[in-house]
Design a protein around this motif. Structure first.
Motif, PDB file in Angstrom:
ATOM      1  N   PRO A   6       0.820  -1.217   0.000  1.00  0.00           N
ATOM      2  CA  PRO A   6       0.000   0.000   0.000  1.00  0.00           C
ATOM      3  C   PRO A   6       0.856   1.271   0.000  1.00  0.00           C
ATOM      4  CG  PRO A   6      -0.680  -1.505   1.758  1.00  0.00           C
ATOM      5  CD  PRO A   6       0.568  -2.053   1.162  1.00  0.00           C
ATOM      6  N   THR A   7       0.433   2.229  -0.785  1.00  0.00           N
ATOM      7  CA  THR A   7       1.060   3.548  -0.811  1.00  0.00           C
ATOM      8  C   THR A   7      -0.032   4.564  -0.506  1.00  0.00           C
ATOM      9  OG1 THR A   7       2.681   2.840  -2.450  1.00  0.00           O
ATOM     10  CG2 THR A   7       2.349   5.208  -2.201  1.00  0.00           C
ATOM     11  N   LEU A 145      -6.261   7.091  10.138  1.00  0.00           N
ATOM     12  CA  LEU A 145      -7.087   6.204  10.960  1.00  0.00           C
ATOM     13  C   LEU A 145      -7.817   5.169  10.112  1.00  0.00           C
ATOM     14  CD1 LEU A 145      -8.573   8.821  13.426  1.00  0.00           C
ATOM     15  CD2 LEU A 145      -7.057   6.928  14.014  1.00  0.00           C
ATOM     16  N   SER A 146      -8.391   5.618   9.009  1.00  0.00           N
ATOM     17  CA  SER A 146      -9.129   4.703   8.134  1.00  0.00           C
ATOM     18  C   SER A 146      -8.214   3.631   7.565  1.00  0.00           C
ATOM     19  CB  SER A 146      -9.784   5.467   6.985  1.00  0.00           C
ATOM     20  OG  SER A 146     -10.736   6.365   7.477  1.00  0.00           O
ATOM     21  N   HIS A 147      -7.040   4.047   7.098  1.00  0.00           N
ATOM     22  CA  HIS A 147      -6.133   3.071   6.492  1.00  0.00           C
ATOM     23  C   HIS A 147      -5.595   2.080   7.519  1.00  0.00           C
ATOM     24  CE1 HIS A 147      -3.093   1.130   4.135  1.00  0.00           C
ATOM     25  NE2 HIS A 147      -2.216   1.427   5.063  1.00  0.00           N
ATOM     26  N   THR A 148      -5.090   2.580   8.642  1.00  0.00           N
ATOM     27  CA  THR A 148      -4.453   1.680   9.608  1.00  0.00           C
ATOM     28  C   THR A 148      -5.450   0.744  10.280  1.00  0.00           C
ATOM     29  OG1 THR A 148      -4.520   3.399  11.334  1.00  0.00           O
ATOM     30  CG2 THR A 148      -2.493   3.201  10.048  1.00  0.00           C
ATOM     31  N   SER A 149      -6.715   1.116  10.315  1.00  0.00           N
ATOM     32  CA  SER A 149      -7.709   0.227  10.919  1.00  0.00           C
ATOM     33  C   SER A 149      -8.459  -0.617   9.877  1.00  0.00           C
ATOM     34  CB  SER A 149      -8.709   1.031  11.756  1.00  0.00           C
ATOM     35  OG  SER A 149      -9.445   1.897  10.934  1.00  0.00           O
ATOM     36  N   SER A 150      -8.207  -0.363   8.591  1.00  0.00           N
ATOM     37  CA  SER A 150      -8.883  -1.133   7.541  1.00  0.00           C
ATOM     38  C   SER A 150      -8.249  -2.512   7.401  1.00  0.00           C
ATOM     39  CB  SER A 150      -8.788  -0.399   6.199  1.00  0.00           C
ATOM     40  OG  SER A 150      -7.465  -0.469   5.687  1.00  0.00           O
ATOM     41  N   GLU A 151      -8.948  -3.393   6.734  1.00  0.00           N
ATOM     42  CA  GLU A 151      -8.422  -4.746   6.484  1.00  0.00           C
ATOM     43  C   GLU A 151      -7.135  -4.686   5.678  1.00  0.00           C
ATOM     44  OE1 GLU A 151      -7.770  -8.610   6.718  1.00  0.00           O
ATOM     45  OE2 GLU A 151      -9.383  -7.605   7.780  1.00  0.00           O
ATOM     46  N   ARG A 152      -7.106  -3.845   4.656  1.00  0.00           N
ATOM     47  CA  ARG A 152      -5.897  -3.719   3.824  1.00  0.00           C
ATOM     48  C   ARG A 152      -4.731  -3.177   4.643  1.00  0.00           C
ATOM     49  NH1 ARG A 152      -4.187   0.198  -0.919  1.00  0.00           N
ATOM     50  NH2 ARG A 152      -2.620  -1.125  -1.888  1.00  0.00           N
ATOM     51  N   ALA A 156      -1.358  -5.500   5.673  1.00  0.00           N
ATOM     52  CA  ALA A 156      -0.050  -5.110   5.130  1.00  0.00           C
ATOM     53  C   ALA A 156       1.067  -5.336   6.137  1.00  0.00           C
ATOM     54  CB  ALA A 156      -0.075  -3.643   4.706  1.00  0.00           C
ATOM     55  N   VAL A 157       0.730  -5.288   7.422  1.00  0.00           N
ATOM     56  CA  VAL A 157       1.734  -5.410   8.477  1.00  0.00           C
ATOM     57  C   VAL A 157       2.201  -6.863   8.577  1.00  0.00           C
ATOM     58  CG1 VAL A 157       2.230  -5.067  10.927  1.00  0.00           C
ATOM     59  CG2 VAL A 157       0.639  -3.528   9.752  1.00  0.00           C
ATOM     60  N   PRO A 158       3.519  -7.091   8.427  1.00  0.00           N
ATOM     61  CA  PRO A 158       4.019  -8.464   8.552  1.00  0.00           C
ATOM     62  C   PRO A 158       3.971  -8.944  10.005  1.00  0.00           C
ATOM     63  CG  PRO A 158       5.739  -6.945   7.795  1.00  0.00           C
ATOM     64  CD  PRO A 158       4.524  -6.138   8.075  1.00  0.00           C
ATOM     65  N   LEU A 159       4.196 -10.221  10.192  1.00  0.00           N
ATOM     66  CA  LEU A 159       4.252 -10.766  11.543  1.00  0.00           C
ATOM     67  C   LEU A 159       5.357 -10.088  12.337  1.00  0.00           C
ATOM     68  CD1 LEU A 159       3.856 -14.584  10.858  1.00  0.00           C
ATOM     69  CD2 LEU A 159       2.167 -13.031  11.829  1.00  0.00           C
ATOM     70  N   ILE A 160       5.049  -9.766  13.563  1.00  0.00           N
ATOM     71  CA  ILE A 160       6.047  -9.137  14.426  1.00  0.00           C
ATOM     72  C   ILE A 160       6.786 -10.257  15.151  1.00  0.00           C
ATOM     73  CG2 ILE A 160       6.401  -7.600  16.391  1.00  0.00           C
ATOM     74  CD1 ILE A 160       3.859  -6.103  15.471  1.00  0.00           C
TER      75      ILE A 160
END
Length: 183
Positions: A6-7, A145-152, A156-160
């Motif tokens: 995502p960009t 807020l919309s992006h970070t809480s959306s499914e996409r 996008a965040v890999p396993l920590i």
């Protein structure tokens, strides 16, 4: 090669009086929403918009360096610039024959801040720009807020796998003014 991550793009029209504060607030807000370690939250008032931030000396220094680099580039006469915030994950790098060749940073998300400097000729123009910019900042926070809480945004965040520090992922912030990378 087209990015598969995502960009998120933020377009800002700034004036000389608000550039540093606005960029400082936007960068801190991005970091606030994408740092996964234990952080101490803070906030910034920019044109009567409250923006979240991270109270961490290392992140504060990084943000200040990049905002100052942008400012120096703009002082050189350019009117447009870009700040790119790239979040990556470290993955093993392999050669053609599946031989381990070290590690490489593979981006999983990028934020693009397009900033344009406009000169105002009157106080009325300045007031109009500031009210428009305040609305843009509010919209930017909503987009974050919309992006970070959306499914996409979440997927996008890999396993920590590393919980040490404020960010388990490498962060790169680059500044471009006039298609030239600065700082």
């Amino acid at each position: 090669m087209e990015a598969t991550y995502p960009t998120i793009t933020v377009d800002l029209i700034l004036d000389r009086f608000t550039t540093k504060d606005v960029l400082h607030g936007v960068l801190h807000s991005i970091l606030f929403h994408r740092l996964f370690g234990t952080i101490k939250p803070t906030s910034f008032e920019v044109l009567d918009v409250t923006m979240p931030g991270v109270a961490d000396p290392e992140m504060e220094q990084l943000v200040n360096e990049k905002v100052d680099a942008f400012w120096r580039g703009i002082e050189g006469g350019a009117k447009r610039g870009q700040i790119l915030v790239t979040f990556s994950e470290r993955k093993p790098k392999k050669s053609w024959f599946q031989v381990y060749m070290g590690e490489e940073d593979v981006p999983w998300e990028q934020w693009v801040i397009n900033a344009e400097l406009k000169q105002q000729r009157s106080d009325q123009e300045r007031q109009n720009l500031h009210s428009t910019l305040a609305a843009t900042l509010t919209k930017t926070i909503h987009t974050m807020l919309s992006h970070t809480s959306s499914e996409r945004g979440r997927s996008a965040v890999p396993l920590i796998t590393n919980a040490a520090g404020i960010s388990p992922f490498p962060i790169q912030i680059s500044v471009k003014v006039g298609d030239v990378e600065i700082g």
